[in-house]
Design an enzyme around this catalytic site. Sequence first.
Site, short mmCIF file in Angstrom:
data_model
loop_
_atom_site.label_atom_id
_atom_site.label_comp_id
_atom_site.label_asym_id
_atom_site.label_seq_id
_atom_site.Cartn_x
_atom_site.Cartn_y
_atom_site.Cartn_z
N GLY A 66 -7.82 -12.13 -6.10
CA GLY A 66 -8.75 -11.19 -6.70
C GLY A 66 -8.81 -11.38 -8.21
O GLY A 66 -7.97 -12.06 -8.81
N GLY A 114 -5.83 -12.36 -2.52
CA GLY A 114 -7.07 -11.98 -1.86
C GLY A 114 -7.70 -13.11 -1.06
O GLY A 114 -8.44 -12.86 -0.11
N GLU A 137 2.34 -11.69 -5.60
CA GLU A 137 2.18 -10.41 -6.29
C GLU A 137 3.42 -9.91 -7.02
O GLU A 137 3.32 -9.24 -8.05
CB GLU A 137 1.70 -9.35 -5.28
CG GLU A 137 0.24 -9.48 -4.88
CD GLU A 137 -0.03 -10.56 -3.84
OE1 GLU A 137 -1.20 -10.78 -3.50
OE2 GLU A 137 0.95 -11.18 -3.36
N ASP A 145 -0.92 -7.30 -0.63
CA ASP A 145 -1.88 -6.39 0.00
C ASP A 145 -2.85 -7.22 0.85
O ASP A 145 -2.45 -8.21 1.42
CB ASP A 145 -2.60 -5.54 -1.06
CG ASP A 145 -3.45 -6.35 -2.02
OD1 ASP A 145 -3.21 -7.57 -2.18
OD2 ASP A 145 -4.39 -5.78 -2.63
#
Length: 353
Positions: A66, A114, A137, A145
Amino acid sequence: MEPNEVLVQRSGGLGHLVLNRPKAINALNHGMILSIAAALDEWETDDAVSTVLISGAGERGLCAGGDIVSIYHDARTGGDSSEQFWRDEYLLNARIARYAKPIVTLMDGVVLGGGVGISAHASHRIVTERSRIGMPETGIGFVPDVGGTFLLSRAQGELGTHAGLTGAMVSGADAIAMGLATHFVDSAVLPTLVAELAQRGASSVVARHGQVPPESALAAARWWIDECYAPDCAGTILERLARVDDPVAQAAAETIAAKSPTAVTVTLAALRRAKALGSLEEVLNQELRVSLRALAWPDFAEGIRAQLVDKDRNPKWSPTTLAEVSAAVVDGAFADLGPRELGLVAPAADAVL
């Protein structure tokens, strides 16, 4: 979103989505997420489309994750655009997993964060000898996530715990061993495979070009990975890693020790909780809770600053040690969001993936 950041193409029975930000290794922004979702909406009811393909422009990879720098600026100014981005992104992750038609994803080159979310939930997930896949992350004070904790928690043994805590990239062979990918294909064959997808069914085309993957170095290390990562305490994991007579284990211990203590601790808890949950949707609901709480952690903004903004690679974590991470912070990360809950529900006929 700039024009043409997602190329929406049709060829025969193939609907092809090309992530088109090659200079940023096709990092996802909010507009790209919405464009992908809109195309999936259209193609799901279009009888002329039998297969969907997701690939990335350029030679570097499918997707570097992302647009974290935008999230950094949003966090610093107290905005809500990050929450809206995550909501739509997680809805898309679930949509891809439950899509009524085959989705083929080319996980060639770099696939991070992502990028894993838009590829590793698809029905046909192709890796190559160039694949480098990871959920990095913890290095920016965040927690995996996009359904990453669902995927990692269901990998063989403790391979997912190792990957989640260290944030290390894994190979295509490792990704198959972990269940992140389904088929190994030589990168030179990809243009032929894509051309055939326009004319034939996804399963037959992918099977035709699939190869026996190389040996997974990660799977070969399960003799120490499963034992070291079994505890539910990150400090105990580090102690076990330090006792293993293997340089890879020693490097893993050093890597984890350099990550955000808060992110490492909450990631471990998230993986354990995700394993106990029954569906991807339940895990995505949990991940939104954690993501929104992480947005307020000092480590999130500091990690992005150090890695991606100032690029000094010298984050100042707070707290500085695993022992200092409070149970209240960990428990609070998973607390119900009330009216802000994502509220995804798995289809009743397929409640467990």
